[in-house]
Write a protein that holds these residues in place. Structure first.
Motif, PDB file in Angstrom:
ATOM      1  N   ARG A 129       0.822  -1.214   0.000  1.00 43.79           N
ATOM      2  CA  ARG A 129       0.000   0.000   0.000  1.00 43.79           C
ATOM      3  C   ARG A 129       0.858   1.266   0.000  1.00 43.79           C
ATOM      4  O   ARG A 129       0.502   2.271  -0.621  1.00 43.79           O
ATOM      5  CB  ARG A 129      -0.933  -0.010   1.211  1.00 43.79           C
ATOM      6  CG  ARG A 129      -2.089  -0.984   1.081  1.00 43.79           C
ATOM      7  CD  ARG A 129      -3.026  -0.890   2.247  1.00 43.79           C
ATOM      8  NE  ARG A 129      -2.395  -1.330   3.481  1.00 43.79           N
ATOM      9  CZ  ARG A 129      -2.994  -1.292   4.675  1.00 43.79           C
ATOM     10  NH1 ARG A 129      -4.208  -0.787   4.790  1.00 43.79           N
ATOM     11  NH2 ARG A 129      -2.356  -1.729   5.735  1.00 43.79           N
ATOM     12  N   LEU A 130       2.007   1.213   0.689  1.00 39.46           N
ATOM     13  CA  LEU A 130       2.914   2.362   0.671  1.00 39.46           C
ATOM     14  C   LEU A 130       3.455   2.612  -0.728  1.00 39.46           C
ATOM     15  O   LEU A 130       3.514   3.764  -1.202  1.00 39.46           O
ATOM     16  CB  LEU A 130       4.058   2.122   1.646  1.00 39.46           C
ATOM     17  CG  LEU A 130       5.148   3.202   1.705  1.00 39.46           C
ATOM     18  CD1 LEU A 130       4.550   4.543   2.141  1.00 39.46           C
ATOM     19  CD2 LEU A 130       6.272   2.788   2.648  1.00 39.46           C
ATOM     20  N   LEU A 131       3.839   1.554  -1.435  1.00 36.55           N
ATOM     21  CA  LEU A 131       4.329   1.712  -2.797  1.00 36.55           C
ATOM     22  C   LEU A 131       3.230   2.191  -3.748  1.00 36.55           C
ATOM     23  O   LEU A 131       3.499   2.971  -4.676  1.00 36.55           O
ATOM     24  CB  LEU A 131       4.909   0.381  -3.294  1.00 36.55           C
ATOM     25  CG  LEU A 131       6.172  -0.111  -2.567  1.00 36.55           C
ATOM     26  CD1 LEU A 131       6.590  -1.470  -3.103  1.00 36.55           C
ATOM     27  CD2 LEU A 131       7.310   0.895  -2.709  1.00 36.55           C
ATOM     28  N   ARG A 132       2.004   1.748  -3.521  1.00 35.17           N
ATOM     29  CA  ARG A 132       0.907   2.211  -4.374  1.00 35.17           C
ATOM     30  C   ARG A 132       0.588   3.682  -4.123  1.00 35.17           C
ATOM     31  O   ARG A 132       0.170   4.400  -5.043  1.00 35.17           O
ATOM     32  CB  ARG A 132      -0.345   1.356  -4.138  1.00 35.17           C
ATOM     33  CG  ARG A 132      -0.221  -0.091  -4.574  1.00 35.17           C
ATOM     34  CD  ARG A 132       0.179  -0.215  -6.040  1.00 35.17           C
ATOM     35  NE  ARG A 132      -0.744   0.499  -6.929  1.00 35.17           N
ATOM     36  CZ  ARG A 132      -1.840  -0.025  -7.446  1.00 35.17           C
ATOM     37  NH1 ARG A 132      -2.140  -1.295  -7.177  1.00 35.17           N
ATOM     38  NH2 ARG A 132      -2.631   0.693  -8.237  1.00 35.17           N
ATOM     39  N   LEU A 180       2.763   5.825  -3.589  1.00 32.82           N
ATOM     40  CA  LEU A 180       3.806   6.536  -4.324  1.00 32.82           C
ATOM     41  C   LEU A 180       3.582   6.497  -5.833  1.00 32.82           C
ATOM     42  O   LEU A 180       4.501   6.794  -6.604  1.00 32.82           O
ATOM     43  CB  LEU A 180       5.181   5.942  -3.991  1.00 32.82           C
ATOM     44  CG  LEU A 180       5.602   6.043  -2.513  1.00 32.82           C
ATOM     45  CD1 LEU A 180       6.931   5.341  -2.286  1.00 32.82           C
ATOM     46  CD2 LEU A 180       5.674   7.492  -2.067  1.00 32.82           C
ATOM     47  N   ARG A 181       2.371   6.149  -6.251  1.00 32.35           N
ATOM     48  CA  ARG A 181       1.953   6.122  -7.650  1.00 32.35           C
ATOM     49  C   ARG A 181       2.687   5.047  -8.462  1.00 32.35           C
ATOM     50  O   ARG A 181       2.840   5.176  -9.682  1.00 32.35           O
ATOM     51  CB  ARG A 181       2.167   7.485  -8.309  1.00 32.35           C
ATOM     52  CG  ARG A 181       1.475   8.634  -7.609  1.00 32.35           C
ATOM     53  CD  ARG A 181      -0.036   8.467  -7.658  1.00 32.35           C
ATOM     54  NE  ARG A 181      -0.714   9.558  -6.955  1.00 32.35           N
ATOM     55  CZ  ARG A 181      -1.036  10.717  -7.542  1.00 32.35           C
ATOM     56  NH1 ARG A 181      -0.715  10.927  -8.805  1.00 32.35           N
ATOM     57  NH2 ARG A 181      -1.660  11.649  -6.844  1.00 32.35           N
ATOM     58  N   LEU A 182       3.125   3.982  -7.794  1.00 27.81           N
ATOM     59  CA  LEU A 182       3.767   2.885  -8.506  1.00 27.81           C
ATOM     60  C   LEU A 182       2.679   1.935  -9.005  1.00 27.81           C
ATOM     61  O   LEU A 182       1.754   1.610  -8.263  1.00 27.81           O
ATOM     62  CB  LEU A 182       4.728   2.147  -7.584  1.00 27.81           C
ATOM     63  CG  LEU A 182       5.839   1.319  -8.232  1.00 27.81           C
ATOM     64  CD1 LEU A 182       6.779   2.227  -9.009  1.00 27.81           C
ATOM     65  CD2 LEU A 182       6.619   0.555  -7.167  1.00 27.81           C
ATOM     66  N   PRO A 183       2.731   1.465 -10.250  1.00 31.69           N
ATOM     67  CA  PRO A 183       1.704   0.533 -10.742  1.00 31.69           C
ATOM     68  C   PRO A 183       1.666  -0.764  -9.937  1.00 31.69           C
ATOM     69  O   PRO A 183       2.590  -1.095  -9.188  1.00 31.69           O
ATOM     70  CB  PRO A 183       2.127   0.285 -12.201  1.00 31.69           C
ATOM     71  CG  PRO A 183       2.950   1.466 -12.565  1.00 31.69           C
ATOM     72  CD  PRO A 183       3.660   1.886 -11.304  1.00 31.69           C
ATOM     73  N   ALA A 184       0.577  -1.512 -10.135  1.00 30.58           N
ATOM     74  CA  ALA A 184       0.345  -2.698  -9.307  1.00 30.58           C
ATOM     75  C   ALA A 184       1.427  -3.753  -9.505  1.00 30.58           C
ATOM     76  O   ALA A 184       1.976  -4.299  -8.543  1.00 30.58           O
ATOM     77  CB  ALA A 184      -1.036  -3.274  -9.604  1.00 30.58           C
ATOM     78  N   ALA A 185       1.755  -4.084 -10.759  1.00 30.05           N
ATOM     79  CA  ALA A 185       2.726  -5.140 -11.025  1.00 30.05           C
ATOM     80  C   ALA A 185       4.131  -4.789 -10.519  1.00 30.05           C
ATOM     81  O   ALA A 185       4.759  -5.598  -9.814  1.00 30.05           O
ATOM     82  CB  ALA A 185       2.752  -5.475 -12.516  1.00 30.05           C
TER      83      ALA A 185
END
Length: 370
Positions: free
Chosen positions: A82-85, A87-92
């Motif tokens: 969730r933290l990476l998401r 940061l606007r990082l895509p799901a894969a």
């Protein structure tokens, strides 16, 4: 049937006997017999169902362990994802980066522990031999047993262990199953982190009415319980490993880091894992530094476990995760019998999630009927 003079069939009188039907026969039995028959039939059905589930679990043990371990890791790594998401990082890429972070931590810790303690294994083997000799002298001088009887008992134990060791074919098959389960778990973990929420929403969209709300509530409660258990267990296991490892370092017990790592891994098996890890630390201290250091290590282990059980666990663990110690012992034993160490690891979180889902369904039905 005989007709009378007018050609009519005579009616059956009440005095003639009638054949009793099944309902009349059942109602005519005493109530203790009816109760015993009913409970016996239910017990037979339940035992048969449990036996079938046990057979299926044994046949599908590698797949079941891989699924349970994947769900456990997914709940543990969900905050990182969730933290990476955020940061606007895509799901894969976010799922892949989360898995690489997990593998990096595991490999890094393993390499660090090996580099720091590889040189101590040779010294420890000599100290273990000296410790076994001291233990042997203590047993023969304290207990009513001679050296010949003790040597015979040790030899019988060795023969039993060597006889129960798996054959090379069975060992190769087990190793293949373990590697396959690990690879399957990694692939499932990636897809679960990447598409887990969308898959859950797809399941909910296939339902309608009250069943959909009940499924959503039960699933959310089970997922929260699994996340709270995984993160709480990891925190408590880390604190136990740090406390016991620090005591081993201060007492100059060799292989303190591997013993701390064993303590950390044992923390994921409630009650039994901590006890076994503490016993290993005490035995190594006894073999390396003698009985005084072993007693000090035992005192440190007991103190850390008391602090964990009375202070850390109520603070770190959510109340909805807690199970009775008797239930934990039964569940861990059953998981060990079904799938060995892996079954012991996953049995408690599976039981906690199952209980939380059942409790949520019961409370939802009670609220709907009130």
């Amino acid at each position: 049937m005989v007709e009378d003079e007018g050609g009519r069939t005579p009616e059956v009188t009440r005095d003639q006997p009638r054949t009793a039907g099944p309902r009349q026969t059942w109602a005519g039995l005493p109530w203790p017999v009816r109760t015993a028959v009913t409970w016996s039939a239910c017990l037979v059905v339940v035992i048969t169902g449990l036996w079938l589930l046990g057979k299926i679990a044994v046949l599908l043990a590698p797949l079941a362990i891989a699924l349970a371990g994947t769900l456990f890791l997914a709940a543990l790594l969900d905050p990182v994802l969730r933290l990476l998401r955020r940061l606007r990082l895509p799901a894969a890429p976010a799922a892949l980066l989360t898995i690489l972070l997990l593998l990096g931590i595991l490999v890094g810790v393993g390499v660090l522990v090996w580099n720091l303690t590889a040189s101590q294994f040779g010294e420890l083997s000599q100290q273990l031999g000296q410790g076994l000799e001291r233990t042997r002298d203590f047993v023969t001088s304290t207990l009513p047993i001679t050296e010949e009887q003790l040597d015979r008992l040790v030899q019988q134990t060795r023969d039993g262990l060597s006889g129960s060791a798996p054959d090379p074919v069975g060992g190769a098959r087990t190793a293949t199953e373990v590697v396959g389960s690990l690879l399957l778990g990694l692939v499932l973990l990636f897809f679960l982190l990447k598409d887990g929420r969308s898959m859950w929403h797809w399941v909910l969209r296939r339902m309608a009415g009250p069943r959909r709300d009940l499924t959503a509530e039960a699933g959310s409660a089970g997922w929260r319980t699994l996340g709270a258990y995984s993160r709480g267990t990891m925190i408590i296991a880390a604190i136990d490993a740090i406390g016991i490892g620090l005591a081993l370092v201060l007492l100059r017990v060799p292989l303190a880091l591997p013993l701390a790592l064993i303590t950390f891994l044992g923390g994921f098996i409630p009650i039994i894992g901590a006890t076994v890890a503490g016993a290993i630390a005490v035995l190594v201290a006894l073999a390396a530094n003698g009985p005084t250091t072993a007693l000090l290590v035992l005192a440190a282990v007991i103190a850390v476990q008391q602090i964990e059980g009375n202070l850390l666990e109520p603070l770190v663990m959510n109340r909805q995760v807690q199970l009775h110690p008797a239930v934990i012992l039964v569940v861990v034993t059953a998981g060990t019998l079904i799938a060995g160490i892996a079954g012991a690891f996953v049995s408690v979180p599976v039981a906690a999630v199952t209980w939380r889902i059942i409790d949520t369904v019961q409370r939802h039905r009670t609220a709907s009927t009130a």
